[in-house]
Every structure is written in C-alpha cells, then in structure tokens.
Design an enzyme around this catalytic site. Structure first.
Site, PDB file in Angstrom:
ATOM      1  N   GLU A 142       2.396 -32.104  59.184  1.00 30.73           N
ATOM      2  CA  GLU A 142       2.913 -31.706  57.880  1.00 30.73           C
ATOM      3  C   GLU A 142       4.063 -32.626  57.485  1.00 30.73           C
ATOM      4  OE1 GLU A 142       3.644 -27.527  58.614  1.00 30.73           O
ATOM      5  OE2 GLU A 142       1.517 -27.261  59.040  1.00 30.73           O
ATOM      6  N   SER A 169      -2.220 -25.831  57.532  1.00 27.58           N
ATOM      7  CA  SER A 169      -3.472 -25.286  58.051  1.00 27.58           C
ATOM      8  C   SER A 169      -3.536 -25.727  59.498  1.00 27.58           C
ATOM      9  CB  SER A 169      -4.667 -25.859  57.291  1.00 27.58           C
ATOM     10  OG  SER A 169      -4.508 -25.829  55.897  1.00 27.58           O
ATOM     11  N   GLU A 170      -2.678 -25.149  60.320  1.00 25.86           N
ATOM     12  CA  GLU A 170      -2.536 -25.659  61.685  1.00 25.86           C
ATOM     13  C   GLU A 170      -3.822 -25.565  62.488  1.00 25.86           C
ATOM     14  OE1 GLU A 170      -0.133 -23.911  60.194  1.00 25.86           O
ATOM     15  OE2 GLU A 170       1.740 -25.015  60.480  1.00 25.86           O
ATOM     16  N   PHE A 196       7.053 -26.592  64.639  1.00 26.41           N
ATOM     17  CA  PHE A 196       7.827 -25.823  65.614  1.00 26.41           C
ATOM     18  C   PHE A 196       6.839 -25.179  66.589  1.00 26.41           C
ATOM     19  CE2 PHE A 196      10.758 -26.194  62.131  1.00 26.41           C
ATOM     20  CZ  PHE A 196      12.023 -26.193  62.715  1.00 26.41           C
ATOM     21  N   ASP A 256       6.930 -22.447  67.816  1.00 27.65           N
ATOM     22  CA  ASP A 256       6.754 -21.054  67.389  1.00 27.65           C
ATOM     23  C   ASP A 256       5.509 -20.859  66.523  1.00 27.65           C
ATOM     24  OD1 ASP A 256       9.991 -20.047  67.615  1.00 27.65           O
ATOM     25  OD2 ASP A 256       9.603 -22.175  67.361  1.00 27.65           O
ATOM     26  N   HIS A 295      11.792 -19.603  64.974  1.00 23.52           N
ATOM     27  CA  HIS A 295      11.952 -21.063  65.004  1.00 23.52           C
ATOM     28  C   HIS A 295      12.810 -21.513  66.181  1.00 23.52           C
ATOM     29  CE1 HIS A 295      10.625 -20.677  60.821  1.00 23.52           C
ATOM     30  NE2 HIS A 295      10.481 -21.982  60.745  1.00 23.52           N
TER      31      HIS A 295
END
Ligand SMILES: Cc1ncc(C[n+]2csc(CCOP(=O)(O)OP(=O)(O)O)c2C)c(N)n1
Ligand SMILES: Cc1ncc(C[n+]2csc(CCOP(=O)(O)OP(=O)(O)O)c2C)c(N)n1
Ligand SMILES: [Mg+2]
Ligand SMILES: [Mg+2]
Lengths: 331, 337, 331, 337
Positions: free
Chosen positions: D30, D69-70, D93, D95, D139
């Site tokens: 990203e 859109s991981e 991150f 997380d 985070h």
C-alpha cells in the site's frame, strides 16, 4: 504408467481437438464415478468432493491453456487437475494416500497439485485460489510470457472476501486473469439463489470493472467459446474476465452426503443435460466424429482409470521418514 | 439412571437448553439452517457434522444460515453481541480462522480494553479442531496456541461429553468472547451426561487421574491418549497424575503447580505444532514457578514442526500417541538415575 | 463538562434541527482544526486522522439516528463520534491519553467509542466496521426494535474483502443496515480513481442486490436526504442501501503527512465547496436561520472546544493500576 | 571508513541491491508507489513510513501499489512467487495479519508439504511490529509467536541496522516464505553498515555480549533493552550474556543451550503477550534440553496479558524495560541464596 493427457490443442476444434475434449471430459467422469464407488467401498480416506457433471467447465477452459498458463482450483479439484494435464495415475494414488501420489500422499484429494503443469493445487480453503491467480497472472505479465492464469471457484466462494478483492485487484492491475465461477447451485446444502445477493454471479463483474458472461455449463462448446474470448483478451493485455458457468453437480457435496436437501435435479440433469451426451449428439450429428470413435475413447478411458485404481491400491504408503521432509527447501 | 450421550449430542443439548432459557441466544453458521424445508430434510442440516441439527425447527428464526463469508458473519456475531444478543457462531473448521481472524482478535478480543472497560461482547465461536480425520493440512490443525496467545479471548477445549456440555453452557453465559474448540475426533465419544443443565467454570482444571510419580497435562483428545499411557505406565509401577485444563485461557495454573510440587515431574501433551505451543506455555510456566520442585526436565509431547499430512501412515505418526507419552514419562522418571 | 450534542431531531428540518445540524458540523470542524494545531505543537501522541471537510456526511446521516441505532466508524472517526453524540470532552481527553477520556486513555484517537450512545468505535483496521454493523442490524431486527445500523468506511475500505462480504450478507439477511462509503479521493496517498475498479463505489451496490446512490458530500442537504431514504427503508424492513459520499479531506492522511501527492484541491474545496459555508449560504438565503444565529453557534462551539482542550490537558493520565484492568469482564 | 546508516536505510539498501542483482525481485504494498508522478513528489511515497522510498524511480514497473486488499495482494505475491518472481510484499502493520492470514499460513506456508515437496515459494512479507509508538491496540502488537508457531514459515526480526540489511538480503534469496518483521521503534536507530552486499544466515544467533552469570535471550527491540540492563547489572558485578536469535524460525537453539550450560541461568525477554509466547518457547526448550545446567528457575519478561494501551503512561508499563529485565536477572542470580 504415464497418465498425462495432452493439454494444448488448436482452437479450431478439428477432429483431434474434439476427441481430446471428449477424452478429457470422459476421463474426469470415469475418474469421479470410480472414486465414488471406491469411497463407498471404504478404501478412500478423508473428504472427497467429486466434479462429475461439471466436466465441460474444466475441459472447455483448459483447452485454451498451455505451458505458460496456470490455474488454481478448489476442494472439488479433480476435474481441473485432469484438464490441466496432471498425471491421472498420480492423482488416484494421491487420493489413496500413497507414496506414488502426485504429492507423495501428503496432500490428498483436497491438495492435488502439479506446479510443473501450472496446476497450483486444489484448495481446502474456499476462496483460497483467486488471490494466488492474481499472482500468477502478475508473474506472466512481468515476464512478458503471454501467459494467463485462471481461478476456478464455486458459487459459495463468490461470497468470500478473498474472491471479491481479487476481482478488483486483477482489474486495477489489468492482469491476464480469468475468473471462472462454477455455479452448481449449492455450497454444501446452501442454495446459491439464497447466498448470492444478485441473480447471477456474473452480475458482479461490473462492480469490478470487467466483462462478465454467463454460460450453460453443460455445453462444452459454450464454455469453450466464452473461455476462448476471455483467454484471447487476457493474452492481448485486455485484462480479466468473469465467466459464470451454470450446472449441477451429480454427487453430494462430499462423499457421504445424503443429499436430503435436494430433489431429483440430478436425475434430470444426467438424463437431459449431461455434457458428455450433449457433446456426443452434437459432434456425431454434425459428422465431426463417429459414435465408434467416441465409444473407443470410453473404452480406453475405462481401462486407463481401472489401471490407475489398481496401481494406486497396490502402491506403498509413504514411509515414516516422510513425516518431516518437504516443509522447507532449507531450514 | 445414568444416561450416556455423545460429545456431539452434549453440545447440541447445551445449545438447546440455553436457547430455551435465554431468548437472546442465537445460532449461526454455514449450513446450520441449510436444507430447511427441502423434500427429504425433516429439520435442517445443522452444520457440516450435524452438531446443531434439530435446533432449526425448535427455535424458529434463531438458527441462521450464513454465506461463506467468515469475516462478515463472525464479525456480525461479534457486533450482535455488543447489541444485546448472545450469538453462538460456527467457524466450521478452526483452520479457516485465517479468513476472519481480524474480527476475532482485533475486534472482539480488544473491545473491552480499547474502550476502557465499557464494552461487553458475549459471543461464542464454536469451531472444530484437531488431527486424525485424514482431512489433511488445511482441516486438521490445532491452532489453540494462537487463540490462547490473544488477551481478551477465552478458550475452551473439552475432552469429553460431560465437560463439553458444562463448558458450553458456561461459554454462552460468559460475558467475554469465547473460542469453543470441539475436537472432531471426539464427536462420537460418549460419556455420562446429566439431562439437567449444569455449568463447568472456566479456569478450573480437572484432575482426571491421581498419581504421585509424574504430572501429565493434556489438552482435548490428548487427555484420552494420556489415560491410555497412564494405564500402560501403571503396569510398570509408574503412577501418573493426569490434568485436563479444560480451558487453556484462563489456565488453571494452581492445579498444575500443586501437582508438580507433589510429583516433581511434568509431561505436557499438546497435539499442536511445537513452537510457541501450549506445551511450551505450560512447560515454561512450571519451569519458572515450580523449578524447585522439578526433579527432571519438563518434557513436551507435541506434533512435529510440519503441516498435518494426509496419508494415515503419516498422520498417525504426527499425532502424539500413548507410546510417545509413556516414553516421555519414562525419560522423566529415569532422569538422573 | 457535559459535551454531548443532541442527536435526535425531526426530519422536517425546522430551525432547531438546522441549528443542530450546523452545530454538529461546526463542532467537528472546530475539534479537528484544534487537534491539528495541538498536534503540531507536539502535545498529542500517536496516529491522528482528521475529518475536517467531511462533516456533512457524519452530520447528515446521524441526524436520522436515535438511541436504537448504532454506527461503526473508521480510523478517521472523530466526526462520526461527535455526530452520534459521544461526549466531546471525553473524546478530547482520550486523544491526549488521559484517564478522563472516553476510553480512560486506553484507546486513543483510533479507538474512541461509546457503546451507550450506539457508537461502536473508531477502528484501526480498514474494513473492520462493516461486519460489526451487520451484527448490530441483525440484533435490531431480531429484537424488533426498529433500529438501524450504519457502517461508515472510506474509498480504500471499499476494496477490503470484509466490506464487500458485508454488503452481500446484509443483503441476503435483509438487514436494516446502511453502508456509507466516504470517498475523499484517497486512501493515504493512493487515489480512489486508481484503486476502485469502477467509476463509482456506488456501482458496487448492484453486485450485492441493494440500491446505491451517489451524493455530493459537501452538501449537507444532499447527504441528509439520501440517508433519510435509506434509514426509512431500513426501518421498514426494506433492507440495506449503499450511499457513496464524495468530497475531499482538508488535512493530510494523518497528522504529519506532507501531502506532496496532491495539488491545490484542498484550497479549492475550502474556498468553494465547504459544507459549512454552503450550509450557511443556503439557510440564510432561504431565511431559515440568520447569520447572527450561526455566528452564535461558532462562538459557542469555539469556547466549548477550547474548554475541552484545557480540561484534557489538565486531566491526569491513567494510573499504573489501569494497565491490567478491563481485559475481561471476569477471568 | 565506517559508515553509519539507519535501520530504515539499511532495509532500503538491501532491497535496492537485490533488485539490482535479480530482476525477479519486485516490491509491492500500500502506497509503495503512491503519489508517483504527483506535483510535489520526486519519487513515490515508499510506504507509510517510507522504507521503500526511492525504489520506484530506480526500478520502473517493479514497485507496485496495491489497494487495501491484503488477502488479494499478499496472496498475489505468494502466487507470483510460485511463478518465477521473488516478490517482497509489505503488510503495513503486523496487526493487519488478521485480514490475510489464510494466504500466509494455509497457502504459502503449506504448499511445499501439501504438494509433496514439489513447490517453491520465495516470497518475503515485510511488516512492522512492536509497541512504543503510542499507536494503541491494533497497531502495536508483536504477534511473532503466531508466525513462529506455523511450520513452513521463516521469521526474521532484526534488532539493528546491520542485521536488518544482511537478514533482508538472505530473506530475498531464501526459497521459503519469510516473515520479515521490522520493529517500528528501530527505524531511526543507526549502526555501521557496509555498503557492499552481505548476508546473515537464518538460524544463527548473535552473541551480543558475553557473560558468565546469566543468559539473556532477547528479541528485536528488547535486545537493546537487555543491553541497558546488562550495563546496569555489570555495576552490581553480574555479567550477563545477551543472545539475539535474529530469526525466531529457525531458532538457533544450540547457541542458547550452550550459553545456559555455561551460565546456569536463563532470562527470556519478549515484548509480546505472555501466553504461548517466544519467552515460553525458549524457556520451555531450555527447561527440557538443559535442565541439568539450570541453577535457577527460568524467567520470562514479557508484556502482560492485555492489549497494548494507548496512553504513554500505560504503554511504557506494558513494554519490558531495563529495570524489569535487571529485576528478573537478579531474581535468577539470587535464587536459592
Ligand atoms: C474458508 C472456508 N469456509 C468454509 C469451508 C467449508 N466448505 C468447503 S466446500 C464448501 C462449499 C463450497 O461451495 P462452492 O464454492 O459453491 O463450491 P462447490 O462445493 O459447490 O463446488 C464449504 C462451505 C472451507 N473449506 N473454507
Ligand atoms: C487492514 C488495514 N490495512 C491497512 C491499514 C492502514 N491504513 C490506515 S488508513 C488507510 C487508508 C484508508 O483509506 P480510506 O478507506 O479511503 O479512508 P480515509 O483515510 O480516506 O478516510 C490505510 C491504508 C489499516 N489500518 N488496516
Ligand atoms: Mg457450489
Ligand atoms: Mg479515502
């Protein structure tokens, strides 16, 4: 035994191509009918999901693919494997959990793969394949190989976030990817008319900026034509396509499923819609192939599958030393 | 008259009794209502292994089907729990957590803390775990260590039908998010289970068997394996104490420590992969808190650092069995002489 | 100090309602401008994402909501919180990490919540809110409360699988849910014209069987009207709606962002499109409110926010005993 | 002439050198290409904390932006790795793993085993971890135990700029999937880092400091904390040996065991939550394998069983610090008199 079927054919569909198409579908059907029988006999362990009834999809799409191209499949993966040229004897041995299997018995029905054939694996995770296919399409694009990548997935998988994200990603990266939604009416017992909020899965293409088409999945030629267009567009840099293929699966969700949730749709489909029957009628009526030729394939395939089963049963299980190997390339 | 029912039936009965008792309890999951109203189906599928079967007809509108959208529906169960319902959502196989873990570990588990103690999220996530069904690498995992790692979650892992019922009733009445891990190889095992409703508190281990030579802590299906090992060991004159934590979070450390203080030896049996596992967790806790009582190295019996293999020839080697457990116990007992 | 703003107003938008709407937007603006200043001064820790410029969305939607209703927000959550009636003093103290904050200083800007107001929290996870909102809508439906639930999310979040899945789920469960896609043109530095494969996010509604509308997000009245329709439909059992609100954020993605990636669009928007200016022009020209009335609100709000900052700065930090509390109800 | 650069620069340099060397290496994430071509931007954003800045312009077409859109893009990196590329994907991150974990742990990590050794998946997933930035519960997590638990993954967690460069180059050249965990509080820390390319092998711990009284194993940012504690302890005449495993999977157990055999005492420092943590993992490993050498209970210094709090007043208490480490060491040294 070498059970690999040829996968590269011309698009014109001369007699050889037609015979190949028929042989692919017939092989899948015979494979699945036989696994169904063997499973009932108690010899096959685990979860087994059969593709019978849906053969035209795998065959119609994969006839356009060659060594540059990759596919990702689902839990219902046998048909895709066979159509992409995975060794059928190895597949059968894999399903029996034998050392001679495609994955040395470590994967089983839900994980048959052959990366050397561009077959990235059946997948136990619904929606697991589409992201991977974006990656294969990206690799092809970066390498300039002209390759395409195809994600097969079910109606149930069309509601999975991973699938939906992948449609968007393929579109904005303008990837040579094809998404084949195999709508067989159910995800386990859950009807796609309920689980998919739109009338057709193909309606979702517009939400991700790509063409969407619906084809009759019992009709090999319809699938073949739609896939041909999508593959050609992808190879030319025209981006992804969503193809919805509609049909019925002939067996339960998995072997052992009592199927109380559906009526006689299978009997109807087997009788009136079946892709093999329809293919036969069409090519014989058009004089492209004879019944004798097709019967010959039937016989040949029956023997071939029978041999695969015999060999799979006779093969050794993986030895204890196999437990710890193949986790890493190096650790 | 003692009544014996299976682990599957015990969970179903717990759900039924709680739905009866509390109208806020709803059940949802893939194919939980699937097939309802179809020609041959009397009720509904009740989920892939039929655990919720029979509830659909009994509780109209309170057993819901979901699409294969785990983030959305597990998240919906969590959201609904903040809004006055007490949902029991089914994540079919624990292996599928990877498509919806965010809703579980960043949302449900953290609401209360992030919001300064002002949130209550009484959701139960039922899920199947464990190896042994020849279901291969993506349908056979334990993953309990991953959930146990996360503050804000509670994790129950019943080892028998009796505990399954009592723990499920506790889980539903609990105001915190609970991962309720049902071992798929135990569904058909039966035990005496009272008809009436009862609860088993979280964080209270069960001493399954008393013994003075070694403490075996075992989780889920491994409790039965440990019992087999203990029978075997008794033949060699070794008396093993078996502790079933029943919930891995909270963990009843007191009972474990007390036992080790008596026996001086610890073997932890956990079918999960070994790294950062419950075996490590319990082993290290004991090595920190009861070091002075330990007369031998702690021993961990776990699956290997590999995915779960498909072939029965390999899967049976993957799963800790009585022989491996007995072997570890003997090493502990023989230590130093 | 009690900083709660009234949230329930009539839909007719008489003078009281108009004043409330203005006060809400003005409060958000003043809050954000002030936090911007204080952050620059180095007093505020962590990641802070400001909502300035987007006020009409939160205000226009939340004016239709009451105690039965819930919202879920994003990392850019201050505006939604204020519009849903969260105590402003508590919010400011939270941002400073103080014991008097909405979350006792444990949450910070990205996690401000007040469940007693139906505010389910800002969210540090892009796409975290929409599934939760399906759940709140489900709860309202099961309880027959007539309540609705609203998920606010950004253009970036419209590509997250969790969001897309939620649209489908809300549709097939026929939930009283409203999805508000706040398209401010960017996800961090990434343009929505690139990341969203369709022209408009609202185009995705059709893929999930619900109505989709686009509104000018600088126009409070446009948002208010679209939201009113969606809320009414949802309350009546008519199911979910997707509303795309288009506008520009006035500050960087987070405080500290140099914003080299965009030109003078902010100056243009502040000058020509601003929701507060437009609101003022419209209501004064129509004679519904006077400039004096609005100026009065401005003054009042400025004092109110100033007091919030003064109190927040003076408030104590959470004590060490707070580290271990509030993890479980009971453990 | 020794050259000092930051951890951030070291990672950037490793990426640049590998992209130069091997055209199959691509970078995605990203905002990695975000802002390219815009009025004020010379190159592109290079990710939220600028780690990939400068690469966009140098390697046209090989630094890619992704939507949020991981699952899709991390999955795409994994798929591409099976197809001949060597992608380095940024999960901003750590997380955020909950929205894409399936692609990592059920796909990338398991391909090779499930497919009978016939897959190779050379993907690197770069991700930021750790507490201390006042970034709150979603985070600031460690989560390294979760990744370390999974067979098939490798996990690197450099504690300084020198290691960061060498481990990144190794990660990219590795044929297995690697989680490359960058501690966000270390980005601005500098160290001497050679300009030329070099690799640090996985599974080789670094003995940061030698000492004979106690072994401190510390991960990531905790290595620096342990060094502070060791300085302090040296004042009290306690000589601590500090071991930085550098990679948690594979873990260099030999170096740790050898050290404990010399010192007889172990303190493990891991900023993650305590249950099923790396502290447990290493502690239990030692309690099993080097029990005979232990002269005191193992001691674990970790974050508490809570989410990471926002307020600095609480976050500073959450994170293990030199005082806590020194306290644990003293307890170990004082044990038994
Ligand atoms: C993430 C995930 N959720 C649920 C399942 C369980 N499951 C396996 S197959 C299946 C139904 C899939 O339906 P569909 O996509 O239509 O494929 P079909 O079986 O009809 O070929 C389900 C729910 C799974 N394997 N993975
Ligand atoms: C799952 C996840 N991925 C990435 C991020 C990092 N992140 C925080 S805000 C943001 C951009 C969000 O853009 P958008 O949804 O348009 O909201 P906006 O910031 O414009 O309000 C990103 C990428 C995150 N918090 N969560
Ligand atoms: Mg289907
Ligand atoms: Mg945006």
């Amino acid at each position: 035994m070498t059970g690999t079927l040829p996968t590269t054919v011309t698009q014109e569909l001369g007699p050889d191509a037609l015979l190949t198409a028929y042989r692919t579908m017939r092989t899948v059907r015979e494979f699945e009918e036989r696994v169904h029988k063997e499973f009932a006999g108690g010899d096959i362990p685990g979860f087994v999901h059969l593709y019978a009834g849906e053969e035209a999809s795998a065959a119609g799409v994969c006839m356009h693919l060659d060594d540059r191209d990759a596919i990702a499949s689902t839990h219902r993966g046998h048909g895709h494997c066979i159509a992409k040229g995975v060794d059928v004897g190895g597949m059968m041995a894999e399903i029996y959990g034998k050392a001679t299997g495609s994955c040395k018995g470590k994967g089983g029905s839900m994980h048959i793969a052959d990366l050397s054939k561009g077959m990235l694996g059946a997948n136990g995770i619904v929606g697991g394949g589409p992201p991977l296919i974006c990656g294969r399409a990206l690799a092809a694009k970066q390498q300039g190989s002209g390759g395409v990548a195809v994600a097969f997935f079910g109606d149930g998988a069309s509601n999975q976030g991973t699938t939906l994200e992948s449609l968007n990603l393929a579109s904005i990266w303008n990837l040579p990817a094809i998404f084949v939604a195999e709508n067989n009416g159910y995800a386990e017992t859950t009807s796609s008319t309920w689980s998919v909020a739109t009338d057709d899965i193909a309606d979702r293409a517009a939400a991700f900026g790509m063409p969407g088409v619906i084809v009759d999945g019992f009709d090999f030629f319809a699938v073949h034509e739609a896939a041909g267009e999508a593959v050609a567009r992808a190879r030319e840099g025209g981006g992804p396509t969503l193809i919805e293929v509609k049909f019925t699966r002939y067996f339960g969700h998995f072997e052992g499923d009592q199927q109380l949730y559906r009526g006689d749709e299978v009997a109807h489909a087997r009788e009136n819609l079946d892709c093999l029957k329809r293919f036969r009628t069409r090519v014989t009526e058009a004089g492209q192939l004879t019944n004798e030729q097709l019967d010959g394939v039937d016989t040949e395939v029956a023997e071939f599958i029978d041999q695969a089963v015999t060999e799979a049963k006779a093969a050794p299980k993986p030895g204890p030393d196999q437990l710890l190997t193949d986790v890493y390339v190096a650790y | 008259m003692a009544r014996s029912i299976t682990y599957r039936e015990a969970i179903n009965e717990a759900l039924e009794q709680e739905m009866e008792r509390d109208p806020r309890v709803i059940v949802m999951g893939e194919d939980n209502a699937g097939g309802e109203g179809s020609p041959g189906e009397m009720d509904a599928w009740g989920g892939v292994l039929g655990v919720t079967k029979g509830l659909y007809g009994k509780f109209p509108g309170r057993v819901m089907d979901t699409p294969i959208s785990e983030s959305a529906f597990i998240g919906a169960a969590i959201g609904a729990a903040t809004g006055g319902l007490r949902p029991v959502a089914e994540l079919m196989f624990i292996d599928f957590m990877g498509v919806c873990f965010d809703q579980i570990f960043n949302q449900a588990a953290k609401f209360r803390y992030m919001f300064g103690g002002k949130a209550v999220t009484p959701v139960v996530i039922r899920t199947m775990w464990g190896a042994g069904l020849r279901a291969a690498a993506q349908h056979s995992q334990s993953l309990l260590p991953v959930f146990t790692h996360i503050p804000g979650l509670k994790v129950a892992a019943p080892s028998n039908a009796y505990d399954a019922k009592g723990l499920m009733i506790s889980a539903i009445r609990d105001d915190d998010p609970v991962i309720f891990a049902e071992h798929k190889l135990l569904y058909d095992t039966a035990a005496e289970v009272p008809q009436e409703s009862y609860t088993i508190p979280f964080g209270e281990a069960n001493i399954v068997r008393e013994g003075s030579d070694v403490t075996i802590v075992a989780i889920g299906r491994m409790v039965g394996m440990a019992a087999q090992a203990a029978d075997e060991l008794a033949g060699s004159g070794i008396q093993a104490e078996i502790i079933d934590p029943r919930t891995t979070s909270p963990l009843d450390t007191d009972t474990i420590l007390e036992s080790v203080e008596n026996t001086g030896r610890l073997v932890v049996v956990d079918e999960s992969n070994p790294r950062c596992s419950l075996a490590c967790d319990i082993g290290a806790m004991v090595a920190q808190e009861a070091f002075g009582s330990l007369r031998a190295p702690i021993r961990m019996v776990t699956g290997p650092h590999t995915p779960v293999p498909f072939s029965d020839a390999l899967e049976d080697l993957f799963i800790p069995d009585a022989a491996k457990i007995a072997g570890a116990v003997k090493k502990a007992v023989d230590y130093g002489g």
